[in-house]
Design a protein around this motif. Structure first.
Motif, mmCIF file in Angstrom:
data_model
loop_
_atom_site.group_PDB
_atom_site.id
_atom_site.type_symbol
_atom_site.label_atom_id
_atom_site.label_comp_id
_atom_site.label_asym_id
_atom_site.label_seq_id
_atom_site.Cartn_x
_atom_site.Cartn_y
_atom_site.Cartn_z
ATOM 1 N N GLU A 256 32.619 29.855 32.378
ATOM 2 C CA GLU A 256 31.558 30.398 33.214
ATOM 3 C C GLU A 256 31.104 31.761 32.694
ATOM 4 O O GLU A 256 29.910 32.062 32.652
ATOM 5 C CB GLU A 256 32.027 30.510 34.666
ATOM 6 C CG GLU A 256 32.159 29.184 35.391
ATOM 7 C CD GLU A 256 33.354 28.360 34.928
ATOM 8 O OE1 GLU A 256 34.322 28.964 34.384
ATOM 9 O OE2 GLU A 256 33.332 27.130 35.104
ATOM 10 N N GLU A 257 32.072 32.611 32.307
ATOM 11 C CA GLU A 257 31.713 33.906 31.743
ATOM 12 C C GLU A 257 30.999 33.749 30.412
ATOM 13 O O GLU A 257 30.046 34.483 30.126
ATOM 14 C CB GLU A 257 32.962 34.784 31.566
ATOM 15 C CG GLU A 257 33.429 35.449 32.830
ATOM 16 C CD GLU A 257 34.352 36.627 32.559
ATOM 17 O OE1 GLU A 257 34.665 37.346 33.513
ATOM 18 O OE2 GLU A 257 34.740 36.831 31.384
ATOM 19 N N PHE A 258 31.452 32.800 29.604
ATOM 20 C CA PHE A 258 30.770 32.561 28.330
ATOM 21 C C PHE A 258 29.305 32.230 28.578
ATOM 22 O O PHE A 258 28.413 32.758 27.904
ATOM 23 C CB PHE A 258 31.436 31.422 27.553
ATOM 24 C CG PHE A 258 30.833 31.196 26.187
ATOM 25 C CD1 PHE A 258 31.355 31.820 25.074
ATOM 26 C CD2 PHE A 258 29.727 30.366 26.021
ATOM 27 C CE1 PHE A 258 30.794 31.637 23.817
ATOM 28 C CE2 PHE A 258 29.153 30.169 24.776
ATOM 29 C CZ PHE A 258 29.693 30.810 23.667
ATOM 30 N N PRO B 270 28.100 39.020 33.861
ATOM 31 C CA PRO B 270 29.019 38.924 34.998
ATOM 32 C C PRO B 270 29.170 40.268 35.706
ATOM 33 O O PRO B 270 29.024 41.332 35.080
ATOM 34 C CB PRO B 270 30.341 38.495 34.342
ATOM 35 C CG PRO B 270 29.964 37.907 33.026
ATOM 36 C CD PRO B 270 28.730 38.632 32.581
ATOM 37 N N ASP B 271 29.478 40.225 36.966
ATOM 38 C CA ASP B 271 29.684 41.455 37.732
ATOM 39 C C ASP B 271 30.771 42.309 37.080
ATOM 40 O O ASP B 271 31.835 41.799 36.709
ATOM 41 C CB ASP B 271 30.091 41.125 39.167
ATOM 42 C CG ASP B 271 28.963 40.475 39.952
ATOM 43 O OD1 ASP B 271 27.799 40.621 39.535
ATOM 44 O OD2 ASP B 271 29.258 39.821 40.975
ATOM 45 N N GLY B 272 30.499 43.607 36.951
ATOM 46 C CA GLY B 272 31.479 44.531 36.408
ATOM 47 C C GLY B 272 31.634 44.477 34.902
ATOM 48 O O GLY B 272 32.553 45.098 34.349
ATOM 49 N N PHE B 273 30.741 43.772 34.204
ATOM 50 C CA PHE B 273 30.889 43.595 32.758
ATOM 51 C C PHE B 273 30.874 44.943 32.031
ATOM 52 O O PHE B 273 31.711 45.201 31.162
ATOM 53 C CB PHE B 273 29.771 42.700 32.213
ATOM 54 C CG PHE B 273 29.879 42.450 30.732
ATOM 55 C CD1 PHE B 273 30.622 41.387 30.257
ATOM 56 C CD2 PHE B 273 29.232 43.269 29.807
ATOM 57 C CE1 PHE B 273 30.740 41.151 28.889
ATOM 58 C CE2 PHE B 273 29.338 43.039 28.451
ATOM 59 C CZ PHE B 273 30.094 41.981 27.994
ATOM 60 N N GLU B 274 29.922 45.798 32.365
ATOM 61 C CA GLU B 274 29.797 47.074 31.660
ATOM 62 C C GLU B 274 31.034 47.945 31.862
ATOM 63 O O GLU B 274 31.470 48.649 30.940
ATOM 64 C CB GLU B 274 28.552 47.820 32.127
ATOM 65 C CG GLU B 274 28.249 49.060 31.308
ATOM 66 C CD GLU B 274 26.885 49.652 31.635
ATOM 67 O OE1 GLU B 274 26.564 50.703 31.052
ATOM 68 O OE2 GLU B 274 26.159 49.065 32.447
ATOM 69 N N ASP B 275 31.619 47.913 33.045
ATOM 70 C CA ASP B 275 32.827 48.699 33.301
ATOM 71 C C ASP B 275 34.018 48.167 32.513
ATOM 72 O O ASP B 275 34.867 48.937 32.044
ATOM 73 C CB ASP B 275 33.164 48.682 34.796
ATOM 74 C CG ASP B 275 32.117 49.408 35.634
ATOM 75 O OD1 ASP B 275 31.455 50.317 35.087
ATOM 76 O OD2 ASP B 275 31.962 49.053 36.811
ATOM 77 N N ARG B 276 34.092 46.848 32.377
ATOM 78 C CA ARG B 276 35.230 46.239 31.669
ATOM 79 C C ARG B 276 35.059 46.287 30.159
ATOM 80 O O ARG B 276 36.035 46.263 29.410
ATOM 81 C CB ARG B 276 35.412 44.790 32.124
ATOM 82 C CG ARG B 276 36.022 44.665 33.509
ATOM 83 C CD ARG B 276 36.232 43.224 33.923
ATOM 84 N NE ARG B 276 34.990 42.566 34.324
ATOM 85 C CZ ARG B 276 34.440 41.536 33.719
ATOM 86 N NH1 ARG B 276 35.022 41.028 32.646
ATOM 87 N NH2 ARG B 276 33.323 40.991 34.168
ATOM 88 N N HIS B 277 33.814 46.358 29.675
ATOM 89 C CA HIS B 277 33.554 46.345 28.231
ATOM 90 C C HIS B 277 32.545 47.445 27.881
ATOM 91 O O HIS B 277 31.446 47.166 27.383
ATOM 92 C CB HIS B 277 33.005 44.982 27.803
ATOM 93 C CG HIS B 277 33.863 43.822 28.207
ATOM 94 N ND1 HIS B 277 35.035 43.478 27.548
ATOM 95 C CD2 HIS B 277 33.738 42.927 29.228
ATOM 96 C CE1 HIS B 277 35.569 42.416 28.125
ATOM 97 N NE2 HIS B 277 34.807 42.062 29.143
ATOM 98 N N PRO B 278 32.908 48.705 28.134
ATOM 99 C CA PRO B 278 31.939 49.797 27.957
ATOM 100 C C PRO B 278 31.446 49.973 26.520
ATOM 101 O O PRO B 278 30.344 50.442 26.307
ATOM 102 C CB PRO B 278 32.716 51.033 28.434
ATOM 103 C CG PRO B 278 34.154 50.658 28.272
ATOM 104 C CD PRO B 278 34.224 49.195 28.575
ATOM 105 N N GLY B 279 32.255 49.586 25.545
ATOM 106 C CA GLY B 279 31.837 49.777 24.156
ATOM 107 C C GLY B 279 31.390 48.502 23.474
ATOM 108 O O GLY B 279 31.218 48.478 22.248
#
Length: 216
Positions: free
Chosen positions: A71-73, A89-98
């Motif tokens: 689903e995330e893919f 997905p919700d919170g993607f930028e926080d979990r993968h900031p770089g």
């Protein structure tokens, strides 16, 4: 996580399937085979196909790295293809900031698309088939969202019989299979358990063309 489904494929030469190229007057602005949202990508050069295959492999790898499940893919791949951060997905930028994904997706106002508007996982094979004289009619990587017209990754195309004979060992070696698409015209299709198989087939096609050209 690149999705994979449990499906049996038949890599043998597809006897009984019509094999010919469509006539010019059978091809419209929306392509051939009664598909929606498609367009003509015939006449692709080897160099153009190689560029798409390499771009696709890079994008698929990036999406795979940041996806925990199918689903995330799907969500991340759609965001990359559309240049739409709202698809992430919700919170993607926080979990993968770089993550490079954020740069590729942009802020929703991206001027240039990726893969000439085709989907990650089927774009490379569509271009590779076009570069060897086939006519790609439609493609779908299959979507975990449930809004998918195909339940498995697939590329529909028209081709001459000799070309299909040439393709057959590569279809087998890449873990793909053939299917009969004649309910939509003189078409067959390549299907696979995963887009990984289709991307491998695309690469095999281009590598084989390069070897044969070198050995002439």
């Amino acid at each position: 996580m690149i999705p994979r489904i449990d499906v049996k494929v038949d890599p043998s030469f597809p006897e009984g399937v019509p094999m010919c190229m469509p006539e010019e007057d059978e091809i419209s602005e929306e392509g051939y085979g009664f598909f929606r949202g498609v367009w003509d990508i015939s006449g692709v050069t080897h160099e153009e196909a190689r560029a798409i295959v390499e771009e696709e492999r890079g994008l698929a790898h990036l999406v795979d790295q940041v996806s925990a499940d199918p689903e995330e893919f799907e969500d991340v791949a759609r965001a990359v293809e559309r240049g739409d951060p709202d698809c992430l997905p919700d919170g993607f930028e926080d979990r993968h900031p770089g993550s490079e994904i954020l740069e590729i997706v942009g802020d929703g106002d991206r001027e240039e698309g990726v893969l000439d508007g085709l989907e990650i996982g089927v774009a490379g094979l569509s271009f590779a088939l076009s570069s060897i004289g086939c006519f790609p009619a439609a493609s779908c990587r299959s979507h975990a969202s449930g809004r998918s017209w195909s339940d498995r990754p697939v590329v529909y195309f028209a081709a001459e019989r000799l070309t299909v004979h040439w393709l057959t060992p590569m279809v087998r070696d890449s873990g793909c299979g053939f299917g009969n698409g004649s309910d939509r015209g003189a078409l067959l299709f390549v299907e696979a358990p995963s887009i990984t198989n289709l991307m491998d087939l695309a690469n095999q096609i281009l590598n084989t063309v390069e070897r044969q050209s070198y050995n002439r």
